[in-house]
Motif scaffolding. Sequence first.
Motif, PDB file in Angstrom:
ATOM      1  N   LEU A  16       0.815  -1.224   0.000  1.00  0.00           N
ATOM      2  CA  LEU A  16       0.000   0.000   0.000  1.00  0.00           C
ATOM      3  C   LEU A  16       0.841   1.263   0.000  1.00  0.00           C
ATOM      4  N   ALA A  17       2.042   1.232   0.622  1.00  0.00           N
ATOM      5  CA  ALA A  17       2.892   2.430   0.644  1.00  0.00           C
ATOM      6  C   ALA A  17       3.354   2.766  -0.778  1.00  0.00           C
ATOM      7  N   GLY A  18       3.811   1.764  -1.514  1.00  0.00           N
ATOM      8  CA  GLY A  18       4.282   1.998  -2.885  1.00  0.00           C
ATOM      9  C   GLY A  18       3.140   2.408  -3.800  1.00  0.00           C
ATOM     10  N   LEU A  35       7.870  -1.115  -9.110  1.00  0.00           N
ATOM     11  CA  LEU A  35       8.414  -2.473  -9.256  1.00  0.00           C
ATOM     12  C   LEU A  35       8.087  -3.298  -8.023  1.00  0.00           C
ATOM     13  N   GLU A  36       7.487  -4.447  -8.224  1.00  0.00           N
ATOM     14  CA  GLU A  36       7.131  -5.327  -7.095  1.00  0.00           C
ATOM     15  C   GLU A  36       7.809  -6.689  -7.310  1.00  0.00           C
ATOM     16  N   ALA A  37       8.467  -7.182  -6.246  1.00  0.00           N
ATOM     17  CA  ALA A  37       9.204  -8.448  -6.361  1.00  0.00           C
ATOM     18  C   ALA A  37       8.268  -9.652  -6.548  1.00  0.00           C
ATOM     19  N   ASN A  38       7.151  -9.672  -5.846  1.00  0.00           N
ATOM     20  CA  ASN A  38       6.228 -10.808  -5.952  1.00  0.00           C
ATOM     21  C   ASN A  38       5.489 -10.782  -7.287  1.00  0.00           C
ATOM     22  N   GLY A  42       0.386  -5.990  -3.412  1.00  0.00           N
ATOM     23  CA  GLY A  42      -0.318  -5.952  -2.120  1.00  0.00           C
ATOM     24  C   GLY A  42       0.574  -6.116  -0.908  1.00  0.00           C
ATOM     25  N   GLY A  43       1.735  -6.767  -1.056  1.00  0.00           N
ATOM     26  CA  GLY A  43       2.614  -6.961   0.103  1.00  0.00           C
ATOM     27  C   GLY A  43       1.862  -7.632   1.233  1.00  0.00           C
ATOM     28  N   ARG A  44       1.832  -6.986   2.383  1.00  0.00           N
ATOM     29  CA  ARG A  44       1.154  -7.589   3.547  1.00  0.00           C
ATOM     30  C   ARG A  44      -0.363  -7.541   3.430  1.00  0.00           C
ATOM     31  N   THR A  45      -0.887  -6.888   2.392  1.00  0.00           N
ATOM     32  CA  THR A  45      -2.340  -6.982   2.170  1.00  0.00           C
ATOM     33  C   THR A  45      -2.640  -7.875   0.965  1.00  0.00           C
ATOM     34  N   PHE A  59      -5.870 -11.846   7.982  1.00  0.00           N
ATOM     35  CA  PHE A  59      -7.155 -11.145   7.882  1.00  0.00           C
ATOM     36  C   PHE A  59      -6.992  -9.702   8.363  1.00  0.00           C
ATOM     37  N   HIS A  60      -7.603  -8.794   7.613  1.00  0.00           N
ATOM     38  CA  HIS A  60      -7.441  -7.357   7.844  1.00  0.00           C
ATOM     39  C   HIS A  60      -8.781  -6.716   8.130  1.00  0.00           C
ATOM     40  N   ARG A  61      -8.742  -5.705   8.956  1.00  0.00           N
ATOM     41  CA  ARG A  61      -9.923  -4.888   9.179  1.00  0.00           C
ATOM     42  C   ARG A  61      -9.538  -3.420   9.002  1.00  0.00           C
ATOM     43  N   LEU A  62     -10.433  -2.677   8.337  1.00  0.00           N
ATOM     44  CA  LEU A  62     -10.230  -1.237   8.195  1.00  0.00           C
ATOM     45  C   LEU A  62     -10.911  -0.549   9.366  1.00  0.00           C
ATOM     46  N   LYS A 241      12.480  -7.975  -8.828  1.00  0.00           N
ATOM     47  CA  LYS A 241      13.086  -7.688  -7.521  1.00  0.00           C
ATOM     48  C   LYS A 241      14.278  -6.752  -7.685  1.00  0.00           C
ATOM     49  N   VAL A 242      14.261  -5.685  -6.934  1.00  0.00           N
ATOM     50  CA  VAL A 242      15.383  -4.733  -6.997  1.00  0.00           C
ATOM     51  C   VAL A 242      16.499  -5.223  -6.083  1.00  0.00           C
ATOM     52  N   LYS A 243      17.715  -5.224  -6.641  1.00  0.00           N
ATOM     53  CA  LYS A 243      18.853  -5.746  -5.873  1.00  0.00           C
ATOM     54  C   LYS A 243      19.656  -4.625  -5.231  1.00  0.00           C
ATOM     55  N   GLY A 420       6.685   3.372   3.595  1.00  0.00           N
ATOM     56  CA  GLY A 420       6.450   2.088   4.267  1.00  0.00           C
ATOM     57  C   GLY A 420       5.896   2.363   5.645  1.00  0.00           C
ATOM     58  N   ASP A 421       5.142   1.399   6.181  1.00  0.00           N
ATOM     59  CA  ASP A 421       4.476   1.632   7.465  1.00  0.00           C
ATOM     60  C   ASP A 421       5.466   1.884   8.595  1.00  0.00           C
ATOM     61  N   TYR A 422       6.709   1.441   8.447  1.00  0.00           N
ATOM     62  CA  TYR A 422       7.705   1.631   9.512  1.00  0.00           C
ATOM     63  C   TYR A 422       8.264   3.054   9.524  1.00  0.00           C
ATOM     64  N   THR A 430      -0.092  -0.093  10.106  1.00  0.00           N
ATOM     65  CA  THR A 430      -1.458  -0.316   9.638  1.00  0.00           C
ATOM     66  C   THR A 430      -1.532   0.032   8.150  1.00  0.00           C
ATOM     67  N   MET A 431      -2.637  -0.334   7.526  1.00  0.00           N
ATOM     68  CA  MET A 431      -2.847   0.049   6.123  1.00  0.00           C
ATOM     69  C   MET A 431      -2.827   1.575   6.014  1.00  0.00           C
ATOM     70  N   GLU A 432      -3.474   2.237   6.989  1.00  0.00           N
ATOM     71  CA  GLU A 432      -3.505   3.705   6.982  1.00  0.00           C
ATOM     72  C   GLU A 432      -2.077   4.263   7.065  1.00  0.00           C
TER      73      GLU A 432
HETATM   74  C1  FAD Z   1      -1.401 -10.798   9.472  1.00  0.00           C
HETATM   75  C2  FAD Z   1      -1.543  -9.325   9.303  1.00  0.00           C
HETATM   76  C3  FAD Z   1      -2.700  -8.690   9.753  1.00  0.00           C
HETATM   77  C4  FAD Z   1      -2.834  -7.303   9.611  1.00  0.00           C
HETATM   78  N1  FAD Z   1      -3.992  -6.706  10.007  1.00  0.00           N
HETATM   79  C5  FAD Z   1      -4.184  -5.390   9.746  1.00  0.00           C
HETATM   80  C6  FAD Z   1      -5.446  -4.779   9.992  1.00  0.00           C
HETATM   81  O1  FAD Z   1      -6.394  -5.440  10.415  1.00  0.00           O
HETATM   82  N2  FAD Z   1      -5.586  -3.457   9.738  1.00  0.00           N
HETATM   83  C7  FAD Z   1      -4.566  -2.686   9.251  1.00  0.00           C
HETATM   84  O2  FAD Z   1      -4.752  -1.488   9.014  1.00  0.00           O
HETATM   85  N3  FAD Z   1      -3.339  -3.257   9.003  1.00  0.00           N
HETATM   86  C8  FAD Z   1      -3.139  -4.572   9.225  1.00  0.00           C
HETATM   87  N4  FAD Z   1      -1.928  -5.161   8.955  1.00  0.00           N
HETATM   88  C9  FAD Z   1      -0.783  -4.285   8.610  1.00  0.00           C
HETATM   89  C10 FAD Z   1      -0.781  -3.830   7.154  1.00  0.00           C
HETATM   90  O3  FAD Z   1      -0.978  -4.919   6.297  1.00  0.00           O
HETATM   91  C11 FAD Z   1       0.582  -3.208   6.846  1.00  0.00           C
HETATM   92  O4  FAD Z   1       0.865  -2.211   7.807  1.00  0.00           O
HETATM   93  C12 FAD Z   1       0.642  -2.569   5.466  1.00  0.00           C
HETATM   94  O5  FAD Z   1       0.058  -3.380   4.494  1.00  0.00           O
HETATM   95  C13 FAD Z   1       2.119  -2.316   5.118  1.00  0.00           C
HETATM   96  O6  FAD Z   1       2.220  -1.817   3.803  1.00  0.00           O
HETATM   97  P1  FAD Z   1       3.650  -1.419   3.218  1.00  0.00           P
HETATM   98  O7  FAD Z   1       3.433  -1.017   1.821  1.00  0.00           O
HETATM   99  O8  FAD Z   1       4.325  -0.484   4.153  1.00  0.00           O
HETATM  100  O9  FAD Z   1       4.523  -2.757   3.290  1.00  0.00           O
HETATM  101  P2  FAD Z   1       4.284  -4.208   2.501  1.00  0.00           P
HETATM  102  O10 FAD Z   1       2.830  -4.396   2.379  1.00  0.00           O
HETATM  103  O11 FAD Z   1       5.067  -5.151   3.275  1.00  0.00           O
HETATM  104  O12 FAD Z   1       4.874  -3.889   1.088  1.00  0.00           O
HETATM  105  C14 FAD Z   1       6.248  -3.949   0.788  1.00  0.00           C
HETATM  106  C15 FAD Z   1       6.375  -4.525  -0.607  1.00  0.00           C
HETATM  107  O13 FAD Z   1       7.727  -4.408  -1.057  1.00  0.00           O
HETATM  108  C16 FAD Z   1       8.029  -5.556  -1.819  1.00  0.00           C
HETATM  109  N5  FAD Z   1       9.488  -5.684  -1.868  1.00  0.00           N
HETATM  110  C17 FAD Z   1      10.331  -5.951  -0.843  1.00  0.00           C
HETATM  111  N6  FAD Z   1      11.610  -5.983  -1.289  1.00  0.00           N
HETATM  112  C18 FAD Z   1      11.562  -5.705  -2.616  1.00  0.00           C
HETATM  113  C19 FAD Z   1      12.566  -5.588  -3.621  1.00  0.00           C
HETATM  114  N7  FAD Z   1      13.849  -5.767  -3.323  1.00  0.00           N
HETATM  115  N8  FAD Z   1      12.175  -5.308  -4.895  1.00  0.00           N
HETATM  116  C20 FAD Z   1      10.864  -5.128  -5.202  1.00  0.00           C
HETATM  117  N9  FAD Z   1       9.874  -5.235  -4.283  1.00  0.00           N
HETATM  118  C21 FAD Z   1      10.218  -5.507  -3.003  1.00  0.00           C
HETATM  119  C22 FAD Z   1       7.358  -6.675  -1.037  1.00  0.00           C
HETATM  120  O14 FAD Z   1       7.202  -7.836  -1.831  1.00  0.00           O
HETATM  121  C23 FAD Z   1       6.042  -6.013  -0.663  1.00  0.00           C
HETATM  122  O15 FAD Z   1       5.046  -6.221  -1.656  1.00  0.00           O
HETATM  123  C24 FAD Z   1      -1.773  -6.546   9.059  1.00  0.00           C
HETATM  124  C25 FAD Z   1      -0.635  -7.204   8.566  1.00  0.00           C
HETATM  125  C26 FAD Z   1      -0.518  -8.575   8.684  1.00  0.00           C
HETATM  126  C27 FAD Z   1       0.703  -9.261   8.133  1.00  0.00           C
END
Ligand code: FAD
Length: 453
Positions: A16-18, A35-38, A42-45, A59-62, A241-243, A420-422, A430-432
């Motif tokens: 979601l961040a990207g 660019l997405e490696a998978n 969606g990553g964690r979503t 499972f996620h809840r908004l 995948k970006v190296k 990124g969420d961190y 969170t997704m937000e």
């Molecule tokens: C089990 C679980 C339950 C959750 N429940 C909730 C919830 O109920 N409500 C809520 O708001 N949030 C929830 N979350 C948290 C939420 O999913 C995350 O905070 C959010 O999706 C993070 O998004 P992101 O884009 O920061 O990271 P990610 O979603 O982790 O995205 C990072 C992406 O980068 C890609 N990537 C990594 N390295 C490379 C590379 N070298 N080259 C190319 N691509 C790369 C990865 O494949 C991934 O797709 C939950 C998460 C989990 C795992």
Amino acid sequence: MLSLDKYDVVIVGGGLAGLSTALELADKRKKVLLLEANPYLGGRTSSFNDNGMEVESGFHRLIGYHTEILKMLGKAGVNPDEIFTWEEDIEIRSVKKKTSAVFGVAPVFNPLKTLKGVTGNNRQLSPRDKISLLPFFTNGLKDYGKHPKILDEMTIGEYAKKHGVTENAFHFIIESFSSGLYFLSPERYSAYVFFGLIAPGIPKSYKMRIGAFLGGMTDIMCNPVARAIERKGGEVRTGVKVKELCIDETGSVTGVKTEEGEQINGNHVVLATTLFSAKQILLPEFGDHSWFEPMFKLPVMPAVTFQMELTKRALPKDRTTFGPGTVLSSFSEQSRTTFRHAYGRLSIILSEPEQFLDMTPEQTLKIVLEDTKRLGMDLDDHVFDYRQINHHFDFHSLEPGNNWLRPEQDTPVTGLVLAGDYTMQPYFATMEGAVVSGKKAAEAILKNKVQVP
Ligand SMILES: Cc1cc2nc3c(=O)[nH]c(=O)nc-3n(C[C@H](O)[C@H](O)[C@H](O)COP(=O)(O)OP(=O)(O)OC[C@H]3O[C@@H](n4cnc5c(N)ncnc54)[C@H](O)[C@@H]3O)c2cc1C
């Protein structure tokens, strides 16, 4: 191999961040490449087919007051009411008290149920238990605003004890929300993060309710956002995948190199990966750069989810349920919502995650079935298929002392931005939080006036 295209912005990571970064920038007519490696977004979503079973990352809840994600969906032309069904209550099942309580969580959408939850459920939470939570919540929200660093030095368990929360209220409420929302027991979960989930919602509490997805999140949320990015002239590539980063003689980031050896140039690169991947990409070039030092020290933590396809429904209603005192920290029946093809479907977040990382799914199943029975669901003869999804390093640690190690999105390195969420924003993991980090990354780039090549 050098790609002939040059982009305004190359975004690494299709979570979601990207997606949020790319959508914001494409909307401002920037030439973006995501660019997405998978093989899926969606990553964690994400949601995907794992050897014949439809699964999701977890499972996620908004949360209803998380409005930036709704704005992002609106910008992408996605109607939230078509992808979410709105839940107005949650359930807490306690094996210790051998009872369950339902709490309304939609003060404006269903005020009566919300009031009934607070004034009722007296068998589970006595008036003394409820009163003991008042100073805990009021002081916690005050300290969140006034003494955030002190609050982040304590676990929520320590904070609850300091404010006289009864043992029963601790078990029922604090344990449910810390283990159920962030997989960590109250003895490990930062008090600052606990109150940080609630505090930003207070001015918007009238929007509170809980959204459950009406399908796999990749299909109904992430792919439509990607199509909107493409309609606005952006490009989205999966399975790439970006190296490493490309750096010029002045130390500026000028693009990325993929695992396949392709070099892609951009005026800016946004690293929108997980913290773990970002560290791997950054360390070789910036390992001794003082700005990145706190981020390199920020630890990661795992999450583990377990998903079961059943021959019957496990629960009479699809809603978020907490199981304090069991490994099922939070769970939901999903056959009426996310996985409507299934006769029965239970998605579980397991706590504490570390104990499951080295277990086989069969070993985990045994433990899960014992606890589902304790929680009043006898599923022994009804499990049709199951999967365990491990997120070994996907979260930044929400334990005390870590919040101030999170980096801002804008870095001192020319051409490099983080998302990124961190990264630092008020909504944690969170997704937000991910969407807001993407917006902030886009703002950092727009502030730097991207040149069109
Ligand atoms: C089990 C679980 C339950 C959750 N429940 C909730 C919830 O109920 N409500 C809520 O708001 N949030 C929830 N979350 C948290 C939420 O999913 C995350 O905070 C959010 O999706 C993070 O998004 P992101 O884009 O920061 O990271 P990610 O979603 O982790 O995205 C990072 C992406 O980068 C890609 N990537 C990594 N390295 C490379 C590379 N070298 N080259 C190319 N691509 C790369 C990865 O494949 C991934 O797709 C939950 C998460 C989990 C795992």
